[in-house]
Design a protein around this motif. Structure first.
Motif, mmCIF file in Angstrom:
data_model
loop_
_atom_site.group_PDB
_atom_site.id
_atom_site.type_symbol
_atom_site.label_atom_id
_atom_site.label_comp_id
_atom_site.label_asym_id
_atom_site.label_seq_id
_atom_site.Cartn_x
_atom_site.Cartn_y
_atom_site.Cartn_z
ATOM 1 N N GLU A 67 3.077 -13.295 -2.994
ATOM 2 C CA GLU A 67 4.107 -14.215 -2.494
ATOM 3 C C GLU A 67 4.649 -13.750 -1.145
ATOM 4 O O GLU A 67 4.834 -14.550 -0.222
ATOM 5 C CB GLU A 67 5.246 -14.300 -3.518
ATOM 6 C CG GLU A 67 4.829 -15.054 -4.762
ATOM 7 C CD GLU A 67 5.497 -14.558 -6.032
ATOM 8 O OE1 GLU A 67 6.410 -13.708 -5.958
ATOM 9 O OE2 GLU A 67 5.089 -15.044 -7.103
ATOM 10 N N GLU A 68 4.881 -12.475 -1.038
ATOM 11 C CA GLU A 68 5.425 -11.959 0.224
ATOM 12 C C GLU A 68 4.390 -11.997 1.344
ATOM 13 O O GLU A 68 4.719 -12.327 2.488
ATOM 14 C CB GLU A 68 5.923 -10.530 0.021
ATOM 15 C CG GLU A 68 7.114 -10.460 -0.920
ATOM 16 C CD GLU A 68 7.603 -9.050 -1.149
ATOM 17 O OE1 GLU A 68 8.696 -8.906 -1.713
ATOM 18 O OE2 GLU A 68 6.904 -8.085 -0.778
ATOM 19 N N ALA A 69 3.158 -11.669 1.008
ATOM 20 C CA ALA A 69 2.119 -11.676 2.051
ATOM 21 C C ALA A 69 1.922 -13.090 2.604
ATOM 22 O O ALA A 69 1.596 -13.255 3.782
ATOM 23 C CB ALA A 69 0.806 -11.139 1.497
ATOM 24 N N VAL A 90 -5.686 -12.557 2.043
ATOM 25 C CA VAL A 90 -4.922 -11.377 1.645
ATOM 26 C C VAL A 90 -5.884 -10.453 0.910
ATOM 27 O O VAL A 90 -6.476 -10.845 -0.094
ATOM 28 C CB VAL A 90 -3.737 -11.731 0.724
ATOM 29 C CG1 VAL A 90 -2.989 -10.461 0.318
ATOM 30 C CG2 VAL A 90 -2.786 -12.706 1.398
ATOM 31 N N TYR A 91 -6.043 -9.255 1.457
ATOM 32 C CA TYR A 91 -6.980 -8.273 0.909
ATOM 33 C C TYR A 91 -6.205 -7.265 0.070
ATOM 34 O O TYR A 91 -5.304 -6.594 0.577
ATOM 35 C CB TYR A 91 -7.702 -7.535 2.053
ATOM 36 C CG TYR A 91 -8.548 -8.430 2.928
ATOM 37 C CD1 TYR A 91 -7.961 -9.287 3.855
ATOM 38 C CD2 TYR A 91 -9.934 -8.428 2.828
ATOM 39 C CE1 TYR A 91 -8.734 -10.116 4.658
ATOM 40 C CE2 TYR A 91 -10.724 -9.252 3.628
ATOM 41 C CZ TYR A 91 -10.113 -10.097 4.538
ATOM 42 O OH TYR A 91 -10.885 -10.912 5.327
ATOM 43 N N PHE A 92 -6.565 -7.176 -1.207
ATOM 44 C CA PHE A 92 -5.915 -6.215 -2.100
ATOM 45 C C PHE A 92 -6.796 -4.983 -2.275
ATOM 46 O O PHE A 92 -7.962 -5.109 -2.649
ATOM 47 C CB PHE A 92 -5.685 -6.832 -3.481
ATOM 48 C CG PHE A 92 -4.415 -7.633 -3.592
ATOM 49 C CD1 PHE A 92 -3.216 -7.003 -3.919
ATOM 50 C CD2 PHE A 92 -4.419 -9.002 -3.389
ATOM 51 C CE1 PHE A 92 -2.041 -7.737 -4.024
ATOM 52 C CE2 PHE A 92 -3.244 -9.738 -3.501
ATOM 53 C CZ PHE A 92 -2.058 -9.102 -3.813
ATOM 54 N N VAL A 93 -6.230 -3.814 -2.041
ATOM 55 C CA VAL A 93 -6.873 -2.561 -2.433
ATOM 56 C C VAL A 93 -6.254 -2.166 -3.770
ATOM 57 O O VAL A 93 -5.048 -1.891 -3.859
ATOM 58 C CB VAL A 93 -6.660 -1.465 -1.376
ATOM 59 C CG1 VAL A 93 -7.256 -0.141 -1.850
ATOM 60 C CG2 VAL A 93 -7.279 -1.879 -0.044
ATOM 61 N N LEU A 94 -7.067 -2.191 -4.820
ATOM 62 C CA LEU A 94 -6.611 -1.981 -6.193
ATOM 63 C C LEU A 94 -7.211 -0.668 -6.689
ATOM 64 O O LEU A 94 -8.426 -0.565 -6.877
ATOM 65 C CB LEU A 94 -7.066 -3.163 -7.068
ATOM 66 C CG LEU A 94 -6.617 -4.544 -6.558
ATOM 67 C CD1 LEU A 94 -7.357 -5.658 -7.279
ATOM 68 C CD2 LEU A 94 -5.107 -4.710 -6.722
ATOM 69 N N ILE A 126 -5.188 -9.061 10.130
ATOM 70 C CA ILE A 126 -5.601 -9.006 8.724
ATOM 71 C C ILE A 126 -4.411 -8.599 7.855
ATOM 72 O O ILE A 126 -3.735 -7.599 8.130
ATOM 73 C CB ILE A 126 -6.769 -8.009 8.547
ATOM 74 C CG1 ILE A 126 -7.997 -8.489 9.331
ATOM 75 C CG2 ILE A 126 -7.092 -7.806 7.067
ATOM 76 C CD1 ILE A 126 -8.616 -9.786 8.844
ATOM 77 N N LYS A 127 -4.173 -9.396 6.820
ATOM 78 C CA LYS A 127 -3.095 -9.117 5.888
ATOM 79 C C LYS A 127 -3.670 -8.415 4.660
ATOM 80 O O LYS A 127 -4.670 -8.883 4.098
ATOM 81 C CB LYS A 127 -2.414 -10.424 5.461
ATOM 82 C CG LYS A 127 -1.389 -10.946 6.457
ATOM 83 C CD LYS A 127 -1.937 -11.390 7.796
ATOM 84 C CE LYS A 127 -2.611 -12.751 7.717
ATOM 85 N NZ LYS A 127 -2.961 -13.272 9.086
ATOM 86 N N ARG A 129 0.246 -5.793 7.511
ATOM 87 C CA ARG A 129 -0.808 -6.391 8.321
ATOM 88 C C ARG A 129 -1.256 -5.350 9.344
ATOM 89 O O ARG A 129 -0.532 -4.395 9.649
ATOM 90 C CB ARG A 129 -0.337 -7.661 9.033
ATOM 91 C CG ARG A 129 0.929 -7.594 9.851
ATOM 92 C CD ARG A 129 0.803 -6.967 11.199
ATOM 93 N NE ARG A 129 -0.260 -7.592 11.987
ATOM 94 C CZ ARG A 129 -0.856 -7.057 13.017
ATOM 95 N NH1 ARG A 129 -0.474 -5.829 13.428
ATOM 96 N NH2 ARG A 129 -1.799 -7.673 13.691
ATOM 97 N N ALA A 130 -2.457 -5.551 9.845
ATOM 98 C CA ALA A 130 -2.976 -4.686 10.910
ATOM 99 C C ALA A 130 -4.028 -5.476 11.668
ATOM 100 O O ALA A 130 -4.593 -6.447 11.140
ATOM 101 C CB ALA A 130 -3.582 -3.413 10.338
ATOM 102 N N THR A 131 -4.276 -5.065 12.907
ATOM 103 C CA THR A 131 -5.395 -5.642 13.637
ATOM 104 C C THR A 131 -6.651 -4.894 13.226
ATOM 105 O O THR A 131 -6.775 -3.688 13.451
ATOM 106 C CB THR A 131 -5.168 -5.544 15.151
ATOM 107 O OG1 THR A 131 -3.954 -6.244 15.467
ATOM 108 C CG2 THR A 131 -6.333 -6.169 15.914
ATOM 109 N N ILE A 132 -7.550 -5.608 12.548
ATOM 110 C CA ILE A 132 -8.788 -5.030 12.033
ATOM 111 C C ILE A 132 -9.937 -5.896 12.521
ATOM 112 O O ILE A 132 -9.885 -7.126 12.374
ATOM 113 C CB ILE A 132 -8.765 -4.965 10.485
ATOM 114 C CG1 ILE A 132 -7.678 -3.980 10.011
ATOM 115 C CG2 ILE A 132 -10.133 -4.583 9.930
ATOM 116 C CD1 ILE A 132 -7.472 -3.939 8.502
#
Ligand code: ZN
Length: 310
Positions: A237-239, A164-168, A197-198, A189-192
């Motif tokens: 949690e949701e991801a 899970v990738y966070f953009v902060l 990728i989530k 999510r997206a296809t990356i």
């Protein structure tokens, strides 16, 4: 705190026949000898249902989930005091070993599964990086995706389908689809780079404390970090329980953490004066409860704990 709802509401499956003759398909699999054989019966679904949230057939994220942070903007000395290395270290500690991963709190998420496995409740901050405003101070949703994509395609972060990738974003960054007005964070999510990728967006809520912080006098004396911890726990949690937005949500489209958003249960001290309800990574935090998929369902602070509705 979630986006993707519109997509969900318009998803449906077609149960249709191409011709009048209805045949019962038998799935064939290779025998290894050059002819096909009937597949063994599928394993019966192991998912637990009937607890106020429904399973829609999609995958969960199994095993230990890798979390990645992309600190976007100015986290050295931004416009708010919380745009700071202190906030970075607080949140990195929370997601590192001894923090939220594997805690009684995160184990609430282990009551969710798919037909293959259950959520483990284990997660770890695997790698972090920074981004010096590559997409400016106004980020659209596609801009957030672009930030994740750049980190992966450049090799700064790995291409990890169980991550899970966070953009902060620092408090001077505007997420133009509605940070502070419509949401405090979101996941999707997206296809990356060819992979599923989530990723998630969480901004520094010192940009809008009244909208995205439960209290400005907070357990760690850092309202931005404490506010982000609550939102990041929610999105994590949701991801993990609904990574592709097609696994776990209720009849109104609410995912597990949505069902307990801004509900903390009993606290040590008062909310508004630094009250807290979790001790993780040797620190106190005020973090919302999560929906436990057992015993009829409810919000609790730790797996197997008492359900509260406040
Ligand atoms: Zn949510």
């Amino acid at each position: 705190m979630r986006k993707g709802l519109t997509t969900l509401l318009f998803m449906f499956t077609c149960l249709c026949f191409l011709n009048a003759q209805i045949t019962k398909d038998t799935e064939m699999v290779p025998s290894g000898k050059g002819y096909g054989v009937a597949a063994p019966a599928h394993k019966a679904p192991s998912v637990t249902t009937g607890n106020g949230i429904s399973y829609h057939g999609g995958p969960i994220m199994p095993g230990t989930v890798n979390v990645y942070f992309i600190w976007y903007g100015n986290w050295t000395n931004g416009p708010h005091a919380s745009d700071s290395p202190a906030t970075v270290s607080l949140l990195e500690a929370l997601f590192s070993t001894g923090g939220i991963g594997g805690s009684g709190y995160e184990l609430i998420n282990s009551t969710y599964g798919d037909n293959t496995s259950n959520v483990s409740g284990n997660l770890v901050l695997a790698r972090t990086t920074t981004n010096n405003y590559s997409n400016g101070k106004r980020l659209s949703d596609s801009g957030v995706q672009s930030v994740v994509s750049k980190a992966i395609s450049s090799g700064v972060l790995p291409n990890d389908t169980n991550g899970v990738y966070f953009v902060l974003t620092s408090s001077d960054v505007r997420e133009t689809s509605g940070f502070c007005t419509r949401y405090c964070g979101w996941h999707t999510r997206a296809t990356i780079s060819g992979s599923d990728i989530k990723y998630a967006f969480v901004g520094n809520p010192d940009r809008c404390p009244s909208a995205c912080e439960a209290q400005t006098t907070s357990p760690n004396g850092d309202s931005g970090a404490d506010g982000m911890a609550n939102i990041m726990a929610h999105e994590t949690e949701e991801a993990i329980s609904d990574p592709d937005l097609n696994a776990w949500y209720d009849s109104s489209g609410a995912e597990n953490a949505d069902k307990c958003a801004w509900m903390f249960g009993p606290t040590n001290g008062t909310i508004g004066s630094g009250g807290y309800n979790q001790t993780l990574a040797s620190r106190h935090w005020l973090i919302q409860m999560n929906w436990e998929n057992t015993r009829g369902g409810g919000c609790d602070q730790t797996k197997g704990g008492t359900f509260y509705n406040f």
